[in-house]
Design an enzyme around this catalytic site. Structure first.
Site, PDB file in Angstrom:
ATOM      1  N   CYS A 144      18.789   6.525  44.978  1.00 32.13           N
ATOM      2  CA  CYS A 144      18.663   5.362  44.095  1.00 32.13           C
ATOM      3  C   CYS A 144      19.979   5.006  43.407  1.00 32.13           C
ATOM      4  O   CYS A 144      20.244   3.822  43.149  1.00 32.13           O
ATOM      5  CB  CYS A 144      17.569   5.604  43.058  1.00 32.13           C
ATOM      6  SG  CYS A 144      17.720   7.161  42.162  1.00 32.13           S
ATOM      7  N   GLU A 181      23.372  14.542  42.234  1.00 33.35           N
ATOM      8  CA  GLU A 181      23.553  13.090  42.298  1.00 33.35           C
ATOM      9  C   GLU A 181      24.977  12.697  42.659  1.00 33.35           C
ATOM     10  O   GLU A 181      25.193  11.753  43.435  1.00 33.35           O
ATOM     11  CB  GLU A 181      23.166  12.455  40.964  1.00 33.35           C
ATOM     12  CG  GLU A 181      21.696  12.497  40.655  1.00 33.35           C
ATOM     13  CD  GLU A 181      20.886  11.519  41.487  1.00 33.35           C
ATOM     14  OE1 GLU A 181      21.105  10.297  41.393  1.00 33.35           O
ATOM     15  OE2 GLU A 181      20.026  11.998  42.244  1.00 33.35           O
ATOM     16  N   HIS A 239      18.937   1.586  37.016  1.00 32.35           N
ATOM     17  CA  HIS A 239      20.179   2.358  36.955  1.00 32.35           C
ATOM     18  C   HIS A 239      21.351   1.401  36.755  1.00 32.35           C
ATOM     19  O   HIS A 239      21.621   0.545  37.610  1.00 32.35           O
ATOM     20  CB  HIS A 239      20.391   3.144  38.246  1.00 32.35           C
ATOM     21  CG  HIS A 239      19.471   4.315  38.407  1.00 32.35           C
ATOM     22  ND1 HIS A 239      18.599   4.736  37.432  1.00 32.35           N
ATOM     23  CD2 HIS A 239      19.301   5.179  39.457  1.00 32.35           C
ATOM     24  CE1 HIS A 239      17.923   5.806  37.865  1.00 32.35           C
ATOM     25  NE2 HIS A 239      18.332   6.081  39.086  1.00 32.35           N
TER      26      HIS A 239
END
Length: 343
Positions: free
Chosen positions: A149, A201, A241
């Site tokens: 994402c 991430e 985000h």
């Protein structure tokens, strides 16, 4: 009508998939799977529904099955996977070997040489890797991945800038709590706080970006040679985000050049494609998660705050992390698979 199934249907992304697939004009939900604890129960009883829209009645009455090839009906054309990566790593290859086509949001195998990592507007030609995949693995089915994402938020803007020869990209993320799942971050951790680390991430952004921007020559995929570095932070927003990006290019570029390139980034004529792939804001304080995460019905990317640096541009970008960044990305890949005849 394409008969589809949802793997990991009771989880957060699984519920988003059901929300998007139930009214879909091309897909009909015919199979739901989850953990052994949920198998054999109706979806209404197995799932703790947390989506803002009501649970669809026709889906609520379906029986949840085990996540196993033997438990999935033969007439399922396409599977959408939101499995935990540890489960996906074990189960997805078995499903593909059994002949199922899987559009997966799970992180396992994203960087495998023969697995397409796809954002349809950017690299739909990478789906031709499936020919290599089937030849090498002997599968009748196929496995396609959408990116993380946080990656999917920045890479569309970087692809637009690659017209000017992208050389480096530094990304700092401000990631919503929904990215960690409903129970992923406790209230005591995140209220009045920012968590300056999200395990794995940074590596996902740094490696997935170069694969997405790479070139497929019909036999193998060459990753882009840009230097990508990331720092990831969890912030107390629910969805969306927001990312700060510093990009350097080999050719001279102005803020207006960058804005034009982003605005001209093409969309596709798929059901879930936004009319405007990248929406660029002139205001210096946009995009913002609460105001702009639903651009393109949650499937667009927003950018703003563009300004020139000594070797490139600096800007902000935003995408809805559970729509464009997860469930919606898998659905869009599924639409592409159907359009290109892989299903």
């Amino acid at each position: 009508m394409t008969h589809v199934g949802v793997l990991g249907a009771t989880g957060a992304v699984g519920q988003r998939l059901i929300q998007l697939l139930d009214p879909h004009p091309e897909f009909e939900i015919a199979c739901l799977t989850a953990s052994d604890d949920s198998a054999g129960r109706s979806y209404r009883d197995a799932a703790k529904w947390r989506i803002e829209t009501p649970i669809p009645d026709d889906v609520a009455d379906l029986d949840v099955r085990e996540t196993d090839p033997a438990a999935i009906p033969d007439d399922i054309d396409l599977l959408f996977s939101s499995l935990p990566s540890s489960v996906g790593e074990r189960v997805e290859p078995d499903l593909c070997e059994a002949g199922y086509v899987v559009s997966s949001n799970s992180s396992n195998a994203r960087m495998a040489d023969d697995v397409p990592l796809t954002i349809p507007e950017l690299n739909h030609d990478h789906l031709d890797l499936l020919k290599v995949q089937r030849d090498e693995r002997g599968w009748d089915g196929a496995l396609v991945k959408n990116p993380n994402c946080s990656t999917i938020t920045a890479v569309p803007t970087l692809a637009a800038l690659d017209t000017f020869g992208l050389e480096t990209a530094h990304v700092a993320t401000l990631q919503a709590v929904s990215g960690g799942g409903y129970s992923g971050v406790t209230s005591m951790e995140i209220i009045d706080n920012v968590l300056p680390h999200i395990g794995g991430e940074e590596e996902k952004i740094e490696t997935e970006s170069r694969k997405l921007l790479g070139n497929f020559d019909g036999a193998e995929l060459d990753h882009h040679d840009a230097d990508v570095a990331a720092s990831c932070n969890r912030v107390p927003t629910l969805d969306g985000h927001l990312e700060n990006v510093w990009a350097e290019t080999s050719e001279a570029i102005t803020a207006e050049d960058a804005a034009t390139a982003m605005r001209e980034a093409p969309s596709l004529d798929l059901h879930s494609s936004p009319d405007q792939f990248i929406e660029v804001f002139e205001e210096p304080d946009r995009p913002q998660p609460r105001l702009d995460r639903m651009v393109g019905d949650g499937m667009g990317v927003a950018a703003g705050g563009l300004r020139e640096t000594s070797n490139g541009v600096q800007y902000n970008c935003l995408a809805h992390n559970t729509l464009r960044g997860a469930a919606g990305a898998s659905v869009l890949n599924g639409e592409l698979l159907v359009e290109q005849g892989w299903v």
